[in-house]
Design an enzyme around this catalytic site. Structure first.
Site, PDB file in Angstrom:
ATOM      1  CG  ASP A   1     -13.204  39.322  14.974  1.00 20.35           C
ATOM      2  OD1 ASP A   1     -13.548  38.669  15.378  1.00 20.35           O
ATOM      3  OD2 ASP A   1     -11.860  39.383  14.601  1.00 20.35           O
TER       4      ASP A   1
ATOM      5  CG  ASP B   1       0.054  -0.372   2.211  1.00 18.97           C
ATOM      6  OD1 ASP B   1       1.205  -0.976   2.002  1.00 18.97           O
ATOM      7  OD2 ASP B   1      -0.495   0.834   3.385  1.00 18.97           O
TER       8      ASP B   1
HETATM    9  C1  SPV Z   1      -8.963  35.693  14.734  1.00 22.45           C
HETATM   10  O1  SPV Z   1      -8.054  34.737  14.039  1.00 22.45           O
HETATM   11  O2  SPV Z   1     -10.176  36.172  14.575  1.00 22.45           O
HETATM   12  C2  SPV Z   1      -7.916  36.035  15.232  1.00 22.45           C
HETATM   13  C3  SPV Z   1      -6.117  36.814  15.589  1.00 22.45           C
HETATM   14  O3  SPV Z   1      -8.357  36.552  16.929  1.00 22.45           O
HETATM   15  S1  SPV Z   1      -6.334  37.942  14.916  1.00 22.45           S
HETATM   16  O4  SPV Z   1      -7.356  37.940  14.053  1.00 22.45           O
HETATM   17  O5  SPV Z   1      -4.810  38.073  14.362  1.00 22.45           O
HETATM   18  O6  SPV Z   1      -6.840  38.542  15.560  1.00 22.45           O
HETATM   19 MG    MG Z   2     -10.444  36.214  16.906  1.00 16.10          MG
END
Ligand code: SPV
Ligand code: MG
Length: 431
Positions: free
Chosen positions: A203, A92
């Site tokens: 975010d 394999d």
């Molecule tokens: C994320 O990936 O959401 C983080 C890391 O918190 S950063 O975007 O660098 O803040």
């Molecule tokens: Mg983050």
């Protein structure tokens, strides 16, 4: 009598293994190499049974003359040290990730007249049972503790972001053959930036925990690697203690919470966005409450320090991180949005004076000229590549959309796309 060598990575012996061992023993005096936990972890799931026990297992088998440790997937050292007349392996490995290892072994053997004997690999009932066992590795009780165990095996882990089932599969299955051996990711990072962006949301902790859990479930359904969740600020302590138990129950290995309060913005804005750091005392209380609420022994809480992001200086970062560890954090994440890793290295040099063994996480998004190897040499234990699957996918999707609009058909977008046949067979069905 000829000398024969075989190497095993398995931790559960079944009739197929016994049959191949018998055939190997019939060829001459058999030495079995047992692959180390670290070597196995580089290319497949880490073994459930540790090296010493696996060695004992093989030692007790009739026909096995002796058992040695093989430290790498490559047979180079074993062949140099033992100069076996014959190496036995299942056929394999003629394809797939081990075919480079096979080619190297063949070359080394032929240099002195050694021989490779390949035994047809058949997937019988026992192998099917093993596949079922492997399938159980994504069960929470198996998955949760695996990050801690990997951290004991390797000085530095490589972690890639995943934001849905498909990207989870990419992280799970990505493997490359490098001069240093086969490499794969150790774990997945479920980023708040990616989990928000993929939903078209900012975010700012707007995507709520129910939705974050949905993303986790989607990834967990199809993968088995350990998961580190970006827990943003962890929210109110009163909520954090409940939410972390949910994460434990799901099989998440670690949550990283950051020392901010109020309207959280992404760290990569640096000081361009108005953000408030929590007091060290308040954040310590949250960490301690979380550690007290935790029910499983393996789950980890990492404390993320934003002092360098918010330009509060190295001393502030050091004092906070030391306090967070004293408050019970299993490790710290030191974040930076500089173009070079210098301030992270300065931090590590000082932090290691008092905390030589505390796990440290780094997220080299802006200072990504630094390799994992360099970061590791400076004392980083977990390197998170935080957003790269999302950021690489988006330009390709945008280009396909614009090309289609411009041309009024999709023919011109075809070179940007996977062939239909490939997309249909990308996700195998079980029947
Ligand atoms: C994320 O990936 O959401 C983080 C890391 O918190 S950063 O975007 O660098 O803040
Ligand atoms: Mg983050």
């Amino acid at each position: 009598m000829k000398t024969v060598y075989m190497c095993f990575s398995t931790d559960v012996l079944h009739s197929g293994h016994i049959a191949i061992l018998r055939r190997a023993a019939a060829l001459g005096e058999l030495t079995v190499g047992v692959l180390t936990d670290e070597a196995i972890a580089t290319y497949k799931r880490y073994p459930l049974i540790p090296l010493a026990d696996r060695m004992e297992l093989f030692q007790s088998i009739v026909g096995v003359k002796r058992v040695v440790v093989q430290r790498t997937l490559s047979y180079r050292d074993a062949i140099h040290e033992l100069r076996p007349d014959i190496v036995v392996h299942g056929d394999d490995w003629q394809t797939g990730i081990q075919c480079g290892v096979r080619a190297e072994a063949l070359g080394l053997l032929s240099a002195y007249g050694g021989e490779l004997v390949e035994v047809p690999y058949t997937r019988g009932a026992a192998e099917e049972a093993m596949a079922v066992l492997d399938g159980r590795l994504n069960m929470p009780e198996f998955r949760r503790g695996r990050l801690r165990r990997l951290m004991q095996l390797k000085p530095c882990l490589s972690v890639m972001e995943a934001h849905n089932g498909l990207t989870g599969l990419i992280v799970e299955n990505a493997r490359v053959d490098t001069p240093g051996g086969v490499k794969s990711f150790d774990a997945m990072w479920v980023s708040s930036l990616c989990d928000s962006t993929v939903k078209g949301r900012p975010d700012i902790e707007l995507v709520d925990i129910t939705s974050r859990i949905h993303t986790l479930e989607e990834i967990m359904e199809v993968t088995s690697k350990p998961i580190i969740l970006d827990g943003d600020t962890g929210g109110q302590t009163e909520h954090f203690v409940y939410n972390l138990r949910t994460l434990e129950r799901l099989g998440v290995s670690a949550v990283i919470i950051e020392d901010k309060v109020g309207r959280k913005r992404n760290s990569l804005y640096g000081t361009k966005a108005q953000q408030t750091q929590a007091t060290s005392e308040a954040f310590c209380q949250k960490i301690t409450a979380g550690k007290q609420a935790q029910r499983s022994k393996d789950f980890m809480i990492f404390a993320r320090c934003e002092s360098l992001i918010l330009q509060q200086g190295l001393e502030d970062a050091l004092a906070r991180c030391r306090a967070y560890v004293d408050a019970g954090a299993d490790g710290v994440m030191i974040h930076s949005c500089q173009k070079t890793p210098d301030e992270v290295y300065d931090f590590l040099r000082r932090f290691r004076e008092t905390n030589p063994f505390t796990p440290v996480v780094a997220v080299p998004t802006t200072y990504n000229a630094a390799t994992e190897e360099e970061l590791c040499a400076h004392g980083v234990n977990i390197v998170i590549h935080a957003n790269h699957l999302l950021r690489s996918a988006f330009p390709a999707m945008q280009k396909a959309a614009e090309t289609t609009l411009r041309c009024g058909r999709t023919l011109e977008a075809d070179p940007l796309c996977m062939p239909i046949g490939d997309i249909l067979s990308l996700i195998p069905t079980e029947e």
